[in-house]
Design an enzyme around this catalytic site. Structure first.
Site, PDB file in Angstrom:
ATOM      1  N   ASP A  47       1.114  -1.319   0.362  1.00 59.33           N
ATOM      2  CA  ASP A  47      -0.318   0.292   0.320  1.00 59.33           C
ATOM      3  C   ASP A  47       0.762   0.857  -0.465  1.00 59.33           C
ATOM      4  O   ASP A  47       1.704   1.177   0.210  1.00 59.33           O
ATOM      5  CB  ASP A  47      -1.110  -0.230   1.396  1.00 59.33           C
ATOM      6  CG  ASP A  47      -2.014  -0.774   1.319  1.00 59.33           C
ATOM      7  OD1 ASP A  47      -1.995  -1.849   0.411  1.00 59.33           O
ATOM      8  OD2 ASP A  47      -2.971  -1.279   2.337  1.00 59.33           O
ATOM      9  N   HIS A 102      -5.124   8.770   0.763  1.00 57.34           N
ATOM     10  CA  HIS A 102      -4.751   7.936   1.700  1.00 57.34           C
ATOM     11  C   HIS A 102      -5.637   8.193   3.019  1.00 57.34           C
ATOM     12  O   HIS A 102      -5.764   8.428   4.509  1.00 57.34           O
ATOM     13  CB  HIS A 102      -3.576   8.098   1.924  1.00 57.34           C
ATOM     14  CG  HIS A 102      -3.978   6.716   3.667  1.00 57.34           C
ATOM     15  ND1 HIS A 102      -3.793   6.254   4.476  1.00 57.34           N
ATOM     16  CD2 HIS A 102      -3.205   4.695   2.450  1.00 57.34           C
ATOM     17  CE1 HIS A 102      -3.483   5.087   5.262  1.00 57.34           C
ATOM     18  NE2 HIS A 102      -3.016   4.857   4.002  1.00 57.34           N
ATOM     19  N   HIS A 196       3.613  -2.187   3.355  1.00 56.11           N
ATOM     20  CA  HIS A 196       3.920  -0.595   2.559  1.00 56.11           C
ATOM     21  C   HIS A 196       5.297  -0.456   1.778  1.00 56.11           C
ATOM     22  O   HIS A 196       6.189  -0.896   2.587  1.00 56.11           O
ATOM     23  CB  HIS A 196       3.805  -0.299   3.711  1.00 56.11           C
ATOM     24  CG  HIS A 196       2.541  -0.021   4.569  1.00 56.11           C
ATOM     25  ND1 HIS A 196       1.649  -1.175   6.094  1.00 56.11           N
ATOM     26  CD2 HIS A 196       0.860   1.064   4.483  1.00 56.11           C
ATOM     27  CE1 HIS A 196       0.741  -1.120   5.967  1.00 56.11           C
ATOM     28  NE2 HIS A 196       0.234   0.286   4.915  1.00 56.11           N
TER      29      HIS A 196
END
Length: 251
Positions: A47, A102, A196
């Site tokens: 992500d 986000h 991430h």
């Protein structure tokens, strides 16, 4: 016990199979996915990019595939990373939406949710000529309104995860390695792992350690559409040819 016809029995068994084997359909066919479904497969998902380390993640994966849920303007503006995004797509990694900024979508109204999705969709269409149909909510946070808007916009899957390496929460590389060691020891059960890409230790330390171990255990590393088997689908809608960057490609 009351007798039932063979046709009725087959209908009942088919219904039970749907309940047990697949995720529950939500909101006009949109499905919430918590884990992979194919034995012997692991979907590593990344992500919060694009940022500095997408290429390093891809290099650590070798010829294995992964999924990148991209923001439009989080660590960096997606329009400043056009070549990176196109390289990931050309290497056949799956790319999905992670909202524009986000944002926690459960804190937004319908117009705000649509804006967060529209802007990142516009970027995908300009850069790749494709609209994403796979989505991961920031913080794993969603509600019925989020599901409703995603379904209205044509999304097919909302992805959560089965394991979190903790990299975005400040956990050490050793902690993340231990999480993936747990996956290694669970072969051949499928897993859907959250990581991430903007966290440098993920590509620099965790993946070089974990990828060979996962491979040696017998796991195949795949994108999320593959790890769902017959429940997966092409994760995009084709819109047209990719565009050429100009002055409008800004955040």
């Amino acid at each position: 016990m009351f007798p039932i016809s063979l046709a009725s029995a087959l209908t009942l068994l088919a219904g039970l199979s749907t309940i047990v084997a697949g995720p529950t359909p939500r909101q006009n066919g949109l499905q919430v996915i918590n884990n992979c479904e194919v034995s012997g497969q692991v979907a590593l998902t990344f992500d919060d990019g694009p940022f500095d380390y997408e290429g390093d993640v891809a290099a650590a994966l070798g010829d294995q595939k992964a999924t990148f849920f991209l923001n439009g303007n989080n660590y960096e503006c997606i329009y400043d990373r056009v070549d990176q995004v196109r390289a990931l797509h050309a290497a056949q990694h799956t790319l999905g939406s992670h909202t524009w900024s986000h944002a926690d979508l459960t804190k937004l109204d319908e117009a705000g949710i649509n804006s967060e999705l529209q802007k990142v969709e516009d970027a995908f269409i300009k850069i790749l000529g494709l609209k994403p149909l796979y989505f991961r909510p920031p913080y794993g946070s969603y509600n019925d309104l989020v599901l409703q808007v995603l379904a209205q916009r044509g999304y097919k899957k909302l992805f959560l995860w089965s394991e979190d390496t903790g990299d975005a929460n400040g956990e050490s590389a050793g902690y993340s390695q231990n999480v993936l060691d747990g996956v290694v020891g669970d072969f051949p059960k499928p897993h859907l792992v959250l990581e991430h890409s903007p966290i440098q230790s993920t590509s620099g330390q965790v993946l070089p350690y974990a990828v060979p171990r996962l491979e040696s255990a017998g796991y195949r590393l795949v994108s999320v559409d593959t790890c769902l088997g017959g429940n997966g689908e092409w994760p995009y809608e084709y819109i047209g040819e990719p565009g050429t960057p100009d002055g409008s490609w800004t955040c």
